[in-house]
Design a protein around this motif. Structure first.
Motif, PDB file in Angstrom:
ATOM      1  N   GLY A  88      46.076   4.685  36.299  1.00 58.44           N
ATOM      2  CA  GLY A  88      45.928   3.971  35.189  1.00 58.44           C
ATOM      3  C   GLY A  88      47.078   3.033  35.026  1.00 58.44           C
ATOM      4  N   GLU A  89      47.933   2.842  33.856  1.00 59.77           N
ATOM      5  CA  GLU A  89      49.071   2.151  33.694  1.00 59.77           C
ATOM      6  C   GLU A  89      50.208   2.724  34.603  1.00 59.77           C
ATOM      7  OE1 GLU A  89      51.432  -0.930  32.353  1.00 59.77           O
ATOM      8  OE2 GLU A  89      49.154  -0.622  31.929  1.00 59.77           O
ATOM      9  N   LYS A  90      50.321   3.574  34.989  1.00 59.03           N
ATOM     10  CA  LYS A  90      51.315   4.273  35.605  1.00 59.03           C
ATOM     11  C   LYS A  90      51.194   3.535  37.117  1.00 59.03           C
ATOM     12  CE  LYS A  90      51.704   8.697  35.596  1.00 59.03           C
ATOM     13  NZ  LYS A  90      51.724  10.295  35.755  1.00 59.03           N
ATOM     14  N   SER A  91      50.178   3.543  37.578  1.00 61.05           N
ATOM     15  CA  SER A  91      49.829   2.941  38.957  1.00 61.05           C
ATOM     16  C   SER A  91      50.310   1.256  38.786  1.00 61.05           C
ATOM     17  CB  SER A  91      48.468   3.127  39.375  1.00 61.05           C
ATOM     18  OG  SER A  91      47.844   2.227  38.642  1.00 61.05           O
ATOM     19  N   ALA A  92      50.019   0.806  38.027  1.00 62.14           N
ATOM     20  CA  ALA A  92      50.540  -0.820  37.653  1.00 62.14           C
ATOM     21  C   ALA A  92      52.054  -0.916  37.650  1.00 62.14           C
ATOM     22  CB  ALA A  92      49.798  -1.253  36.470  1.00 62.14           C
ATOM     23  N   ARG A  93      52.782   0.025  37.267  1.00 63.23           N
ATOM     24  CA  ARG A  93      54.152   0.044  37.088  1.00 63.23           C
ATOM     25  C   ARG A  93      54.732   0.482  38.290  1.00 63.23           C
ATOM     26  NH1 ARG A  93      53.415   2.903  32.080  1.00 63.23           N
ATOM     27  NH2 ARG A  93      54.420   4.605  33.085  1.00 63.23           N
ATOM     28  N   LEU A  94      54.035   1.127  39.269  1.00 65.34           N
ATOM     29  CA  LEU A  94      54.660   1.657  40.384  1.00 65.34           C
ATOM     30  C   LEU A  94      55.302   0.575  41.269  1.00 65.34           C
ATOM     31  CD1 LEU A  94      53.501   4.884  42.125  1.00 65.34           C
ATOM     32  CD2 LEU A  94      53.856   2.920  43.568  1.00 65.34           C
ATOM     33  N   ASN A  95      56.802   0.909  41.907  1.00 66.65           N
ATOM     34  CA  ASN A  95      57.110   0.070  42.969  1.00 66.65           C
ATOM     35  C   ASN A  95      56.733   0.487  44.190  1.00 66.65           C
ATOM     36  OD1 ASN A  95      58.612  -1.462  44.455  1.00 66.65           O
ATOM     37  ND2 ASN A  95      60.601  -1.268  43.410  1.00 66.65           N
ATOM     38  N   PRO A  96      55.938  -0.416  44.978  1.00 58.75           N
ATOM     39  CA  PRO A  96      55.448   0.309  46.468  1.00 58.75           C
ATOM     40  C   PRO A  96      56.493   0.272  47.339  1.00 58.75           C
ATOM     41  CG  PRO A  96      54.595  -1.779  45.990  1.00 58.75           C
ATOM     42  CD  PRO A  96      55.484  -1.561  44.591  1.00 58.75           C
ATOM     43  N   ASP A  97      57.672  -0.281  46.976  1.00 57.06           N
ATOM     44  CA  ASP A  97      58.879  -0.445  48.053  1.00 57.06           C
ATOM     45  C   ASP A  97      59.783   0.620  47.509  1.00 57.06           C
ATOM     46  OD1 ASP A  97      57.642  -2.377  49.614  1.00 57.06           O
ATOM     47  OD2 ASP A  97      58.111  -3.810  47.857  1.00 57.06           O
ATOM     48  N   LYS A  98      59.875   1.695  46.817  1.00 58.60           N
ATOM     49  CA  LYS A  98      60.894   2.485  46.375  1.00 58.60           C
ATOM     50  C   LYS A  98      60.503   3.862  46.423  1.00 58.60           C
ATOM     51  CE  LYS A  98      64.295   2.899  42.652  1.00 58.60           C
ATOM     52  NZ  LYS A  98      64.331   4.157  42.031  1.00 58.60           N
ATOM     53  N   ALA A  99      61.167   4.645  46.969  1.00 64.44           N
ATOM     54  CA  ALA A  99      60.806   6.102  46.769  1.00 64.44           C
ATOM     55  C   ALA A  99      62.434   6.931  46.667  1.00 64.44           C
ATOM     56  CB  ALA A  99      60.558   6.662  48.165  1.00 64.44           C
ATOM     57  N   PRO A 100      62.360   7.991  45.855  1.00 65.26           N
ATOM     58  CA  PRO A 100      61.199   8.687  45.398  1.00 65.26           C
ATOM     59  C   PRO A 100      60.570   8.003  44.291  1.00 65.26           C
ATOM     60  CG  PRO A 100      63.121   9.957  44.626  1.00 65.26           C
ATOM     61  CD  PRO A 100      63.522   8.771  45.442  1.00 65.26           C
ATOM     62  N   ILE A 101      59.301   8.091  44.039  1.00 62.86           N
ATOM     63  CA  ILE A 101      58.604   7.611  42.919  1.00 62.86           C
ATOM     64  C   ILE A 101      58.947   8.380  41.707  1.00 62.86           C
ATOM     65  CG2 ILE A 101      56.229   7.334  41.667  1.00 62.86           C
ATOM     66  CD1 ILE A 101      55.133   6.962  44.666  1.00 62.86           C
ATOM     67  N   PRO A 102      59.578   7.735  40.478  1.00 62.40           N
ATOM     68  CA  PRO A 102      59.885   8.632  39.450  1.00 62.40           C
ATOM     69  C   PRO A 102      58.603   9.260  38.553  1.00 62.40           C
ATOM     70  CG  PRO A 102      60.044   6.136  38.979  1.00 62.40           C
ATOM     71  CD  PRO A 102      59.596   6.426  40.656  1.00 62.40           C
ATOM     72  N   GLY A 103      58.716  10.401  38.276  1.00 59.85           N
ATOM     73  CA  GLY A 103      57.817  10.728  37.729  1.00 59.85           C
ATOM     74  C   GLY A 103      56.714  11.951  38.459  1.00 59.85           C
ATOM     75  N   ALA A 104      55.654  12.000  37.718  1.00 63.33           N
ATOM     76  CA  ALA A 104      54.568  12.940  38.457  1.00 63.33           C
ATOM     77  C   ALA A 104      53.396  12.336  38.959  1.00 63.33           C
ATOM     78  CB  ALA A 104      54.239  14.123  37.713  1.00 63.33           C
ATOM     79  N   PRO A 105      52.781  12.754  40.083  1.00 61.36           N
ATOM     80  CA  PRO A 105      51.466  12.048  40.188  1.00 61.36           C
ATOM     81  C   PRO A 105      50.557  12.697  39.286  1.00 61.36           C
ATOM     82  CG  PRO A 105      51.801  13.823  41.742  1.00 61.36           C
ATOM     83  CD  PRO A 105      53.117  13.651  41.192  1.00 61.36           C
ATOM     84  N   ASP A 106      49.406  11.909  38.901  1.00 55.83           N
ATOM     85  CA  ASP A 106      48.454  12.501  38.185  1.00 55.83           C
ATOM     86  C   ASP A 106      47.676  13.604  38.887  1.00 55.83           C
ATOM     87  OD1 ASP A 106      48.689  10.704  35.767  1.00 55.83           O
ATOM     88  OD2 ASP A 106      48.077   9.277  37.064  1.00 55.83           O
TER      89      ASP A 106
END
Length: 180
Positions: A88-106
């Motif tokens: 959902g919306e969380k995937s649209a806000r994800l920065n694919p060039d940055k780790a760690p990903i903030p928050g939890a995977p669904d």
């Protein structure tokens, strides 16, 4: 009794990179993650491929699936699910060039290695669920079973059953295909 040293997420993030060494941080405790076996990686690949195909072909479903990417669940939790699904919306806000990903995977999918301690695996499932992961799939290659954890409930699947979830409507991954 052995003392357990805890560290913060900031200290974890500042650790130097060591070739071949993988770590996770659960409840502030540093956990060494063993290198995956070829069988482990084959199962991870099949799951990742099935989820990505579903997300690409499914109308109205928006999401991303990654292998072995670090998520910062909290200040004291850094985990690397074998497959992490962000919807959902969380995937649209994800920065694919940055780790760690903030928050939890669904959805967090963990293929359980023979060397993995049950207590560490249990603590990790609780950390995922406590911090926003809606489902955790634990895949057990040796017994050819899968445990699906959702909130307070868990269910077991045998090798002849499909993995299905309301989070991915119409998705079905037959376990027999993973353990062939």
């Amino acid at each position: 009794m052995a003392a357990i040293t805890t560290i913060t997420g900031a200290q974890f993030d500042a650790m130097p990179y060591e070739e071949g060494r993988r770590w996770e941080l659960v409840n502030g405790e540093l956990i060494s993650v063993s290198s995956p076996t070829p069988r482990h990686q084959d199962i991870v690949f099949e799951i990742l491929l099935a989820v990505r195909r579903y997300l690409q072909q499914s109308k109205g479903s928006v999401g991303l699936a990654y292998q072995d990417v670090e998520f910062a669940l909290t200040e004291n939790d850094r985990v690397r699910p074998d497959v992490g699904v962000v919807l959902g919306e969380k995937s649209a806000r994800l920065n694919p060039d940055k780790a760690p990903i903030p928050g939890a995977p669904d959805i967090a999918i963990e293929v359980i290695s023979p060397s993995e301690r049950a207590s560490e695996s249990h603590d990790k499932v609780l950390a995922y669920l406590r911090n926003g992961t809606m489902e955790v799939w634990q895949v057990y290659p040796k017994s050819r079973t899968v445990q699906i954890h959702r909130g307070e409930a868990s269910r077991s699947l045998e090798w002849s059953q499909p993995i299905e979830t309301h989070l991915l409507p119409g998705f079905a991954l037959h376990l027999a295909s993973l353990f062939a």
